[in-house]
Each structure stands twice: as C-alpha cells, then as structure tokens.
Design a protein around this motif. Sequence first.
Motif, PDB file in Angstrom:
ATOM      1  N   ILE A  84     -25.857 -13.520  99.692  1.00 29.52           N
ATOM      2  CA  ILE A  84     -24.586 -12.899 100.088  1.00 29.52           C
ATOM      3  C   ILE A  84     -24.823 -11.907 101.222  1.00 29.52           C
ATOM      4  O   ILE A  84     -24.058 -11.845 102.196  1.00 29.52           O
ATOM      5  CB  ILE A  84     -23.941 -12.214  98.872  1.00 29.52           C
ATOM      6  CG1 ILE A  84     -23.626 -13.257  97.785  1.00 29.52           C
ATOM      7  CG2 ILE A  84     -22.676 -11.472  99.282  1.00 29.52           C
ATOM      8  CD1 ILE A  84     -23.133 -12.665  96.480  1.00 29.52           C
ATOM      9  N   ARG A  85     -25.904 -11.157 101.124  1.00 27.17           N
ATOM     10  CA  ARG A  85     -26.223 -10.194 102.179  1.00 27.17           C
ATOM     11  C   ARG A  85     -26.549 -10.903 103.487  1.00 27.17           C
ATOM     12  O   ARG A  85     -26.096 -10.493 104.563  1.00 27.17           O
ATOM     13  CB  ARG A  85     -27.405  -9.326 101.745  1.00 27.17           C
ATOM     14  CG  ARG A  85     -27.088  -8.382 100.579  1.00 27.17           C
ATOM     15  CD  ARG A  85     -28.353  -7.724 100.075  1.00 27.17           C
ATOM     16  NE  ARG A  85     -28.079  -6.801  98.974  1.00 27.17           N
ATOM     17  CZ  ARG A  85     -28.989  -6.353  98.134  1.00 27.17           C
ATOM     18  NH1 ARG A  85     -30.262  -6.740  98.278  1.00 27.17           N
ATOM     19  NH2 ARG A  85     -28.671  -5.516  97.165  1.00 27.17           N
ATOM     20  N   ALA A  86     -27.326 -11.984 103.401  1.00 23.64           N
ATOM     21  CA  ALA A  86     -27.682 -12.730 104.612  1.00 23.64           C
ATOM     22  C   ALA A  86     -26.451 -13.334 105.273  1.00 23.64           C
ATOM     23  O   ALA A  86     -26.316 -13.318 106.506  1.00 23.64           O
ATOM     24  CB  ALA A  86     -28.692 -13.816 104.268  1.00 23.64           C
ATOM     25  N   ALA A 119     -23.403 -12.206 105.073  1.00 26.43           N
ATOM     26  CA  ALA A 119     -22.622 -11.117 105.662  1.00 26.43           C
ATOM     27  C   ALA A 119     -23.202 -10.689 107.009  1.00 26.43           C
ATOM     28  O   ALA A 119     -22.452 -10.410 107.957  1.00 26.43           O
ATOM     29  CB  ALA A 119     -22.583  -9.937 104.698  1.00 26.43           C
ATOM     30  N   ARG A 120     -24.525 -10.635 107.123  1.00 24.95           N
ATOM     31  CA  ARG A 120     -25.151 -10.270 108.396  1.00 24.95           C
ATOM     32  C   ARG A 120     -24.791 -11.269 109.492  1.00 24.95           C
ATOM     33  O   ARG A 120     -24.452 -10.886 110.620  1.00 24.95           O
ATOM     34  CB  ARG A 120     -26.666 -10.196 108.237  1.00 24.95           C
ATOM     35  CG  ARG A 120     -27.176  -8.969 107.490  1.00 24.95           C
ATOM     36  CD  ARG A 120     -28.669  -8.786 107.681  1.00 24.95           C
ATOM     37  NE  ARG A 120     -29.428  -9.919 107.153  1.00 24.95           N
ATOM     38  CZ  ARG A 120     -29.887  -9.996 105.908  1.00 24.95           C
ATOM     39  NH1 ARG A 120     -29.656  -9.011 105.052  1.00 24.95           N
ATOM     40  NH2 ARG A 120     -30.579 -11.056 105.507  1.00 24.95           N
ATOM     41  N   MET A 178     -15.413 -13.515 103.517  1.00 20.77           N
ATOM     42  CA  MET A 178     -16.064 -12.634 104.488  1.00 20.77           C
ATOM     43  C   MET A 178     -15.412 -12.728 105.856  1.00 20.77           C
ATOM     44  O   MET A 178     -15.309 -11.729 106.584  1.00 20.77           O
ATOM     45  CB  MET A 178     -17.546 -12.988 104.592  1.00 20.77           C
ATOM     46  CG  MET A 178     -18.367 -12.596 103.398  1.00 20.77           C
ATOM     47  SD  MET A 178     -20.122 -13.019 103.651  1.00 20.77           S
ATOM     48  CE  MET A 178     -20.790 -12.593 102.038  1.00 20.77           C
ATOM     49  N   VAL A 200     -27.805 -12.679  95.199  1.00 24.83           N
ATOM     50  CA  VAL A 200     -27.333 -11.477  95.890  1.00 24.83           C
ATOM     51  C   VAL A 200     -27.864 -11.426  97.315  1.00 24.83           C
ATOM     52  O   VAL A 200     -27.124 -11.110  98.262  1.00 24.83           O
ATOM     53  CB  VAL A 200     -27.754 -10.208  95.111  1.00 24.83           C
ATOM     54  CG1 VAL A 200     -27.416  -8.953  95.922  1.00 24.83           C
ATOM     55  CG2 VAL A 200     -27.054 -10.164  93.754  1.00 24.83           C
ATOM     56  N   ARG A 201     -29.141 -11.760  97.522  1.00 26.21           N
ATOM     57  CA  ARG A 201     -29.682 -11.690  98.877  1.00 26.21           C
ATOM     58  C   ARG A 201     -29.063 -12.742  99.798  1.00 26.21           C
ATOM     59  O   ARG A 201     -29.034 -12.556 101.018  1.00 26.21           O
ATOM     60  CB  ARG A 201     -31.203 -11.806  98.857  1.00 26.21           C
ATOM     61  CG  ARG A 201     -31.798 -13.082  98.348  1.00 26.21           C
ATOM     62  CD  ARG A 201     -33.336 -12.987  98.424  1.00 26.21           C
ATOM     63  NE  ARG A 201     -34.010 -14.214  98.015  1.00 26.21           N
ATOM     64  CZ  ARG A 201     -34.351 -14.492  96.772  1.00 26.21           C
ATOM     65  NH1 ARG A 201     -34.074 -13.628  95.800  1.00 26.21           N
ATOM     66  NH2 ARG A 201     -34.972 -15.627  96.479  1.00 26.21           N
ATOM     67  N   HIS A 232     -21.173 -11.006 110.633  1.00 25.47           N
ATOM     68  CA  HIS A 232     -20.959  -9.881 111.538  1.00 25.47           C
ATOM     69  C   HIS A 232     -21.355 -10.240 112.969  1.00 25.47           C
ATOM     70  O   HIS A 232     -20.703  -9.808 113.932  1.00 25.47           O
ATOM     71  CB  HIS A 232     -21.777  -8.677 111.051  1.00 25.47           C
ATOM     72  CG  HIS A 232     -21.640  -7.470 111.939  1.00 25.47           C
ATOM     73  ND1 HIS A 232     -20.495  -6.695 111.971  1.00 25.47           N
ATOM     74  CD2 HIS A 232     -22.502  -6.911 112.833  1.00 25.47           C
ATOM     75  CE1 HIS A 232     -20.655  -5.716 112.845  1.00 25.47           C
ATOM     76  NE2 HIS A 232     -21.869  -5.825 113.374  1.00 25.47           N
TER      77      HIS A 232
END
Length: 377
Positions: free
Chosen positions: A77-79, A81-82, A106, A74-75, A85
């Motif tokens: 996926i968050r990284a 996404a950051r 993404m 999960v972390r 962006h």
Amino acid sequence: MRILTVSHFYEGHGGGIERVAGHLCRQFTQLGVQAVWAASDADQPPERDVEAVPLACVDPIEKVIGLPMPLARVRAIRALAREMHRSNAVVVHDALYMTSILALLMSKAFRKRVVLIQHIAGIPFSSRILRSVMALANIVITRPMLRAADAVVFISDTVRHDLVGTPARIPFQLLFNGVDGAIFHPASGPLPVPEAPAAISILLGTRRILFVGRYVEKKGLSVLRALAAFRQDLAFLMVGSGPIHPGKWGLANVHDLGVQSPQALADLYRGADFLLLPSVGEGFPLVIQEAMACGLPVVCGEPSNRADPGAAKWLRGVAIDLTDPDGSARRCADAIDSLALTSEERAAMARYALAQYDWRATALGVLTLAGGGVAKP
C-alpha cells in the motif's frame, strides 16, 4: 508524462488481463510516455521497457478455488501510494481486485485522473455460493468503481452490456485489445502438414484442438476433460498453467504443453484445426483475437463470440454450463463437427483481425482518455 498501470499480476502469471496490461505498457513507452507498472510480486516483473513496481501481496484464494485475488500487504500500500504521488494519471485493469480498488481510492485522494479498463463481468461458477458472491461483488464494488472512474474502457461489447446496460448508463469507450501482427498471422503459402510438438505422438489426420489459457475452473477445464474422455478421435493441445493439471487426467489424447512463447504459440495456432475455449464470464479473450489473426477457426463459450459484433460471423459460440460439463462437452463436440470455414473465410477473418485489432491504436485511445499528449500514430 508518467502513466501508472495497476493490475493484479504481471505477465508471467499467464492470464489474459496481465498480458493486455503488458502490451499496453510497452506501447505507452514506444509512444514516448514514461510507463510504470505496479502488480503483485508473485511473478517476475518485466525486465525492460517498463519500470516495474512489485507489490508485496499474498494470494491464498487462488490456491484454494483457482480465483486469482492477491491481497496487498501494508508495504505494498505504501509503495502504491508513492507511485501514485509521482504519476500524472493511472490506468487500472479490472475492478474486482484489491490492487485495483486501492489504486482507484488513491487516485481520488491524490487527485489523479484514472482510466478503468474493464475486462470481465460476472462469472457463472459451478458453485452457487461463488456465483452469489461474484454477483454481489459486481453490485457492491464493480459498478460503483465504474461510476467513480474518470474514464471507462470496455474491451468487449457484451461486458459493457452486462455491467452498464443498453443504452449505457455511463459514458464509455469500446477499445478492443490488439494483436501483434508480426507474430500472429496466417502461414505464408499453402499450409504444410503439421508436425506434432516435440515428444508428442499424434496420428496423421487426427484433428488438433488447441486450448490456450489459465488452468482454472472458469476456463472450462472440466468441459475439456469431459470432451477429451469421449472424443478419443481428437487430440487436445493444452497451453497454459494453473492449479488444475491436465497431464494428470490420465487421457492419452490430452497433451499439456505448458506455457509457450508467443512465437511458439503462433505456430500452434497455424498448425491446429480449432481453438476451443469453453470458458465462462469472459469478455473478449486475447487468445481468440490471436487465433483469428492466424486464420484458425474458433469455438468459444457464449457470449465471447459476440464481444465484437464485426467478428461474430466467424466465431462459433457454445452455451457452457460448468454444473453440467458432459452436456457442455457434447455441445462443443457438435460445434467442432459442424464448423467448417472455407479457406476464403479464414483469410477474410485473419485480414479483419489484423486490421481491427491494433495495440498502438488501443494505447493511443487509452492515453487520450488519460489526458496525455502523445505522438501521432
């Protein structure tokens, strides 16, 4: 401009795709682009030139069947996404990895332009189940991703044909991987009598067969083992790493050299008699291009010998069947015994490779597709 590159591993893993990703990232930096590289944290990320974003992943599949397939936590996926962006465009290496799938999804969500570089097509595993799974995955995942990408790059004309047909059903660019000509080039002057690598005893006059790649099934390790077993007159120099261990085969003519530096690898290319890569499901492996640039004759699994139509005349292709390693080994032996390039042909092959395969040109092509303004070559 900030370009995010996404691959399944970093270069330390030893595979060809991640080596290509590393070369391109460094070229992006040299061309004045801010290069960011996101990949599984299973290996050490690059320490300079490229901003690394290690992604927390687990990789249970490779340990079982030798197929690298890191699964993102999960972390991770968050990284990802950051970074998505913050980036202007995304370069994704190969479609059939979870990191690649996440990156493309993404990129659509963040409205970022994405370039998909496709390295391989299907892999004819010895297991019927794995062959079926691979074929289904290409239908369900690879082809839809190729259609969804804003731009598609193939590094092999045979991979392009297998996935999108002839004539191609989608727009594409054929961009070959590059070769570092400062490292990989023919020996200057007459070839000296090659010395055996440290701690290895090879009789003078014994032909040296070099293998470079991951020690996994698709690279034809079962074929190499069968060939080494019945051709004791040949010395096999193995360069790579992976779940298969050639040093445990109990064959005195097989020498596992492990992972080598680019400079040491270039010396091995120049000191060997053949590069043998009896792999399946490949595009145009980088090691073939490096061997060509050093003037080393190449025997490889079909259809890699046809990946670059302009180079096909120098490469000897062999039909490799992983379900029949003995038969495949005999065909490799026949190719080794019959392939005899003259010194003029080897020199012509090296000149072609050094002129045709250029990392800067490939990087410029990718950046153009990504929509970036870069310096002139």
